[in-house]
Structure formats: structure tokens, C-alpha cells
Write a protein that holds these residues in place. Structure first.
Motif, PDB file in Angstrom:
ATOM      1  N   PHE A 110       0.811  -1.219   0.000  1.00 35.92           N
ATOM      2  CA  PHE A 110       0.000   0.000   0.000  1.00 35.92           C
ATOM      3  C   PHE A 110       0.848   1.275   0.000  1.00 35.92           C
ATOM      4  O   PHE A 110       0.666   2.164  -0.835  1.00 35.92           O
ATOM      5  CB  PHE A 110      -0.934  -0.012   1.216  1.00 35.92           C
ATOM      6  CG  PHE A 110      -1.904   1.136   1.249  1.00 35.92           C
ATOM      7  CD1 PHE A 110      -3.136   1.042   0.630  1.00 35.92           C
ATOM      8  CD2 PHE A 110      -1.583   2.312   1.905  1.00 35.92           C
ATOM      9  CE1 PHE A 110      -4.027   2.101   0.653  1.00 35.92           C
ATOM     10  CE2 PHE A 110      -2.458   3.380   1.934  1.00 35.92           C
ATOM     11  CZ  PHE A 110      -3.688   3.268   1.301  1.00 35.92           C
ATOM     12  N   TYR A 155      -7.371  -2.554  -4.054  1.00 36.02           N
ATOM     13  CA  TYR A 155      -6.911  -1.217  -3.691  1.00 36.02           C
ATOM     14  C   TYR A 155      -6.049  -0.592  -4.786  1.00 36.02           C
ATOM     15  O   TYR A 155      -6.084   0.628  -4.976  1.00 36.02           O
ATOM     16  CB  TYR A 155      -6.147  -1.256  -2.371  1.00 36.02           C
ATOM     17  CG  TYR A 155      -4.966  -2.185  -2.330  1.00 36.02           C
ATOM     18  CD1 TYR A 155      -3.717  -1.769  -2.737  1.00 36.02           C
ATOM     19  CD2 TYR A 155      -5.109  -3.492  -1.890  1.00 36.02           C
ATOM     20  CE1 TYR A 155      -2.628  -2.615  -2.719  1.00 36.02           C
ATOM     21  CE2 TYR A 155      -4.032  -4.348  -1.862  1.00 36.02           C
ATOM     22  CZ  TYR A 155      -2.793  -3.914  -2.273  1.00 36.02           C
ATOM     23  OH  TYR A 155      -1.727  -4.769  -2.255  1.00 36.02           O
ATOM     24  N   ARG A 229      -4.682   0.226  13.774  1.00 32.86           N
ATOM     25  CA  ARG A 229      -4.380  -0.990  13.024  1.00 32.86           C
ATOM     26  C   ARG A 229      -4.708  -2.236  13.846  1.00 32.86           C
ATOM     27  O   ARG A 229      -4.251  -3.325  13.514  1.00 32.86           O
ATOM     28  CB  ARG A 229      -2.884  -1.016  12.652  1.00 32.86           C
ATOM     29  CG  ARG A 229      -2.339   0.252  12.015  1.00 32.86           C
ATOM     30  CD  ARG A 229      -3.038   0.623  10.719  1.00 32.86           C
ATOM     31  NE  ARG A 229      -2.907  -0.392   9.706  1.00 32.86           N
ATOM     32  CZ  ARG A 229      -1.833  -0.546   8.910  1.00 32.86           C
ATOM     33  NH1 ARG A 229      -0.807   0.245   9.044  1.00 32.86           N
ATOM     34  NH2 ARG A 229      -1.808  -1.495   7.991  1.00 32.86           N
ATOM     35  N   LEU A 232      -5.888  -5.579  12.199  1.00 31.13           N
ATOM     36  CA  LEU A 232      -5.045  -6.291  11.241  1.00 31.13           C
ATOM     37  C   LEU A 232      -4.439  -7.522  11.891  1.00 31.13           C
ATOM     38  O   LEU A 232      -4.126  -7.530  13.077  1.00 31.13           O
ATOM     39  CB  LEU A 232      -3.939  -5.377  10.730  1.00 31.13           C
ATOM     40  CG  LEU A 232      -4.380  -4.163   9.895  1.00 31.13           C
ATOM     41  CD1 LEU A 232      -3.171  -3.356   9.478  1.00 31.13           C
ATOM     42  CD2 LEU A 232      -5.175  -4.602   8.675  1.00 31.13           C
ATOM     43  N   CYS A 259     -10.473   2.465  11.289  1.00 25.38           N
ATOM     44  CA  CYS A 259      -9.608   1.416  10.743  1.00 25.38           C
ATOM     45  C   CYS A 259      -9.497   1.676   9.239  1.00 25.38           C
ATOM     46  O   CYS A 259     -10.438   1.376   8.484  1.00 25.38           O
ATOM     47  CB  CYS A 259     -10.190   0.030  11.003  1.00 25.38           C
ATOM     48  SG  CYS A 259     -10.253  -0.401  12.768  1.00 25.38           S
ATOM     49  N   GLU A 261      -8.202   0.341   6.706  1.00 24.29           N
ATOM     50  CA  GLU A 261      -8.386  -0.747   5.744  1.00 24.29           C
ATOM     51  C   GLU A 261      -9.856  -1.034   5.460  1.00 24.29           C
ATOM     52  O   GLU A 261     -10.183  -1.724   4.482  1.00 24.29           O
ATOM     53  CB  GLU A 261      -7.684  -2.023   6.232  1.00 24.29           C
ATOM     54  CG  GLU A 261      -8.304  -2.689   7.449  1.00 24.29           C
ATOM     55  CD  GLU A 261      -7.830  -2.111   8.777  1.00 24.29           C
ATOM     56  OE1 GLU A 261      -8.130  -2.726   9.818  1.00 24.29           O
ATOM     57  OE2 GLU A 261      -7.166  -1.055   8.772  1.00 24.29           O
ATOM     58  N   GLU A 262     -10.756  -0.494   6.281  1.00 24.61           N
ATOM     59  CA  GLU A 262     -12.189  -0.699   6.068  1.00 24.61           C
ATOM     60  C   GLU A 262     -12.824   0.386   5.200  1.00 24.61           C
ATOM     61  O   GLU A 262     -14.006   0.300   4.874  1.00 24.61           O
ATOM     62  CB  GLU A 262     -12.902  -0.737   7.428  1.00 24.61           C
ATOM     63  CG  GLU A 262     -12.458  -1.890   8.305  1.00 24.61           C
ATOM     64  CD  GLU A 262     -13.126  -1.893   9.674  1.00 24.61           C
ATOM     65  OE1 GLU A 262     -13.046  -2.930  10.363  1.00 24.61           O
ATOM     66  OE2 GLU A 262     -13.727  -0.871  10.059  1.00 24.61           O
ATOM     67  N   LYS A 268     -11.111   7.614   2.926  1.00 21.55           N
ATOM     68  CA  LYS A 268      -9.841   7.913   3.580  1.00 21.55           C
ATOM     69  C   LYS A 268      -9.439   9.367   3.342  1.00 21.55           C
ATOM     70  O   LYS A 268      -9.098  10.106   4.278  1.00 21.55           O
ATOM     71  CB  LYS A 268      -8.736   7.000   3.044  1.00 21.55           C
ATOM     72  CG  LYS A 268      -8.801   5.535   3.443  1.00 21.55           C
ATOM     73  CD  LYS A 268      -7.575   4.825   2.901  1.00 21.55           C
ATOM     74  CE  LYS A 268      -7.529   3.347   3.234  1.00 21.55           C
ATOM     75  NZ  LYS A 268      -8.420   2.543   2.377  1.00 21.55           N
ATOM     76  N   GLN A 283       1.870   5.120   9.366  1.00 21.91           N
ATOM     77  CA  GLN A 283       1.275   4.056   8.556  1.00 21.91           C
ATOM     78  C   GLN A 283       0.954   4.595   7.168  1.00 21.91           C
ATOM     79  O   GLN A 283       0.881   5.809   6.949  1.00 21.91           O
ATOM     80  CB  GLN A 283       0.007   3.532   9.223  1.00 21.91           C
ATOM     81  CG  GLN A 283      -1.027   4.606   9.499  1.00 21.91           C
ATOM     82  CD  GLN A 283      -2.123   4.124  10.434  1.00 21.91           C
ATOM     83  OE1 GLN A 283      -3.111   3.565   9.983  1.00 21.91           O
ATOM     84  NE2 GLN A 283      -1.931   4.324  11.737  1.00 21.91           N
ATOM     85  N   CYS A 285      -1.654   4.925   5.322  1.00 23.22           N
ATOM     86  CA  CYS A 285      -2.782   5.832   5.107  1.00 23.22           C
ATOM     87  C   CYS A 285      -2.375   7.293   5.270  1.00 23.22           C
ATOM     88  O   CYS A 285      -2.896   8.177   4.589  1.00 23.22           O
ATOM     89  CB  CYS A 285      -3.908   5.485   6.076  1.00 23.22           C
ATOM     90  SG  CYS A 285      -5.403   6.481   5.871  1.00 23.22           S
TER      91      CYS A 285
END
Length: 372
Positions: A110, A155, A229, A232, A259, A261-262, A268, A283, A285
Motif C-alpha cells: 500500500f 486497492y 491498526r 489487522l 480502521c 483498511e475498512e 480515507k 502508517q 494511510c
């Protein structure tokens, strides 16, 4: 609450690793009669960065180093210096085209996907309204490779859609000979430098329709987004004590536990428009902030990085801060207890760094109180 400006972090800080430098813009790479070799596997090579080869050669047959990626000092998928010695050239399968916009390499990870696609962001500033495709090498698994070329969404495909490239990107699968090729050197190199061009390129990268939607996102009152996170299953940025942090900050009404990743990419990106603060351990994001539409940094959320001790803060974000002037902050929250995994000390995993939960919770309470 000991929040400190990110730009003031000392070079010998326990958490910081990598080099920090802002470079001047470099000119586009414009070459005639190039040879573009596809990604090929190098047998017997255990080093993953050397286990494949790909590259672009000029009219004289010399490798154009500016168009291969480097991370820190690690050369990524470098071919031989001369075309006649390089793997992947098949004259019988070589495709001739008039023009190529070369966007670099698409990566599966990512964070690498976001920042190592920087050549494409630079090109989009000049060729947004062109009908020419943008060509990429790829460093992804076969499953992901198949899905970005079909209707199945992942993604990587979603990010290409955010850039307006879903119908324009092409993968280099065979040797090609463009009569003219246009690209650019890296405007970001992991753990080394960032160009002053990066902020403008990132802001120009998103599809205009998406950019307008995000710009219209309104603040949801005075809210704090905590990027967690804890759900995860693994990863270097999932700290083993983070679940305890999450349980305790649930009691702070002003904090939204997110979160990443959701969420979709649009959701985002919208976080920086809808919230006053974004808080979290470093991270992937958090690399999205330069892409969020804004005229002034005060329009979007201020980031607060939680630093959890030894080598937990790559210079990536310091370089972005120096180039973008976001006025972001950091909080030292490393603990003193040794953390083990399955009874074993795990010094090689940043995620086993001990964190001071009380420091994090206290800082978030103080931050929430300051918004009243």
C-alpha cells in the motif's frame, strides 16, 4: 501533553531512521528511439530487489538509470548497463509505438504504491487531458495483476481510478520501442529525499471530479480521528498494545476510531477534510495527506504521529513535512517494558516496541479538551 513540531525532530531521535533532504525540481526525461524491456525473473537470485529485471535504454543502448527506482540506496530491478547484455529483449516480440508516457512501477504494498508511483503524478500535471495511455512496469503478485486488469476491484485498481487512470494505464508485458518517450526522475525516494515538486504533483494527481467531491466535505464538528491498526492480523505498524489504547479511548466522545483498511480511498481522503486532527502510529494511510485538495494547510486536519521507540518513524514523513509545510506534530510514547511474541524477544519487529498507553490516552484527552 508533549506535542512537538515534526520539523523539530532531532536527527538522533530514537525513533527516526533514514535520511532527510529536499531537492530542487529536475527536468523531464525525454528520449528518442528507446527500448523498453519488460519485467523478467532472474533465476538463482535470492535478493528480492534483484530477483527481477526491467528497464529502459536510450538510442545508444545505455540503461537510463533515472527511470529505474531506488529505495534508500537499494537499486530496484536494475537491468544490465548495456542493452545487449540485458534480459528480456526478444526482437521477434518487440512492439514499435510512436509515443510513450512512462509512469514508473506499480507496487503491491500500500505505502509503496502511493509514493513510488510519483512519476505518474508528475506526468498528470502536464498530460491530464491527453488521450495517451500511461505505461507502467509492475511489481505485484499474479493474483493482484489479474484483478487490476479485470472488473474485480482491489486497492491498486481503486487508486488508479482515483487518479483517473483506470482506462488509461497500460502494463509493459513485452519489449517495446517508442519513437519518443517522456517520463521524469523520482520526485520522492524512500528514506532519502523528496522534491519540491512533490506537493504540487500530489495535489494535481487526483481525478478532478473526485477532487471536487473531497473539497466539498465539511468538518463534522470538532472531531479527532484515531487511525488504528488493531484489527489487522499482522504488519510492522500494528503494535501489540494498540488494542488496549483503543479500548481506553473509546471513552473519549470527541475521538472517532478509524480502521483505514475498512474505508474506500475517497473515505480515507475525506478524513482530512472532516476532522480537526488525525492521530496514529506512522502508517501508509497517512501518506494520503498530500493528495487532499486544499489551498492552505489550515483547511485540512493536522496530523499527530505517535512515535514508539527504536526505528519506528521512517524519514518518509519528515521529508513530506519539509516539502509540504503541513505543521504536523509528533508525540513520544515509547514504553520501557520488553515485549515478547510467543515468549520470544522480537527485536527485529518494530511492532513489538513497547508503547506507553497512558501517554497516548492522556494526550488524546487533552487534545479533546482543547477543542471544547
Amino acid at each position: 501533553m508533549m506535542l512537538q513540531p515534526l520539523v523539530d525532530i532531532q536527527a538522533d531521535h530514537l525513533s527516526l531512521f533514514g535520511q532527510s533532504r529536499v531537492i530542487r525540481p529536475e527536468p523531464l526525461v525525454i528520449e528518442e528511439n528507446t527500448t523498453v524491456l519488460p519485467r523478467v525473473t532472474i533465476r538463482g537470485q535470492n535478493n528480492w530487489a534483484l530477483g527481477h529485471s526491467q528497464g529502459i535504454f536510450d538510442a545508444n543502448g545505455d540503461h537510463i538509470e533515472a527511470l529505474n527506482d531506488i529505495r534508500e540506496e537499494r537499486r530496484m530491478f536494475y537491468p544490465a548497463a548495456r542493452l545487449e547484455h540485458a534480459a528480456g529483449l526478444n526482437e521477434n516480440n518487440c512492439k514499435k509505438i510512436k509515443f510513450m508516457l512512462y509512469g514508473g512501477t506499480l507496487y503491491e504494498h500500500f505505502g509503496d504504491m502511493l509514493v513510488d508511483t510519483n512519476r505518474a503524478y508528475q506526468l498528470m500535471r502536464l498530460f491530464r487531458h491527453s488521450s495517451e495511455p500511461i505505461w507502467f512496469h509492475y511489481a505485484v503478485s499474479r493474483g493482484v495483476l489479474r484483478s487490476i486488469e479485470t472488473v474485480r476491484v482491489n486497492y491498486l485498481k481503486e487508486w488508479l481510478e482515483c487518479l483517473g487512470l483506470a482506462d488509461r494505464f497500460r502494463l509493459i508485458r513485452r519489449p517495446m520501442r517508442p519513437k519518443q518517450l517522456v517520463s521524469c526522475p523520482q520526485i520522492y525516494r524512500d528514506l532519502r529525499f523528496i522534491s519540491t515538486d512533490y506537493p504540487s504533483a500530489a495535489r494535481a494527481a487526483l481525478d478532478p471530479k473526485l477532487k471536487r467531491r473531497i473539497r466539498n466535505v465539511k468538518r463534522q464538528g470538532k472531531r479527532i480521528a484515531y487511525l488504528s491498526r488493531h484489527k489487522l492480523s499482522n504488519g510492522t505498524t500494528k503494535f501489540l498494545q494498540e488494542s488496549e489504547v483503543v479500548e481506553r479511548i473509546k471513552q473519549i466522545p470527541e475521538v472517532d476510531i478509524i480502521c483505514p483498511e475498512e474505508l474506500s480511498f475517497e473515505a480515507k481522503l475525506s478524513l482530512w477534510r472532516s476532522h480537526v486532527y488525525i492521530v496514529g502510529f506512522p502508517q501508509g494511510c497517512m501518506m494520503l495527506k498530500p493528495f487532499v485538495p486544499h489551498q492552505d494547510p489550515s483547511e485540512i486536519a493536522q496530523q499527530i504521529f505517535l512515535l514508539a521507540g527504536r526505528k519506528s518513524f521512517p524519514s518518509t514523513w519528515l521529508n513530506i513535512e519539509k516539502a509540504c509545510h503541513f505543521n504536523d506534530l509528533y508525540l513520544d510514547c515509547h514504553g520501557t517494558d520488553e515485549i515478547t511474541l510467543n515468549g520470544q524477544s522480537c527485536d527485529q519487529f518494530t511492532r513489538t516496541n513497547s508503547i506507553n498507553v497512558d501517554t497516548i490516552v492522556g494526550a488524546l484527552r487533552d487534545l479533546a479538551a482543547s477543542l471544547q
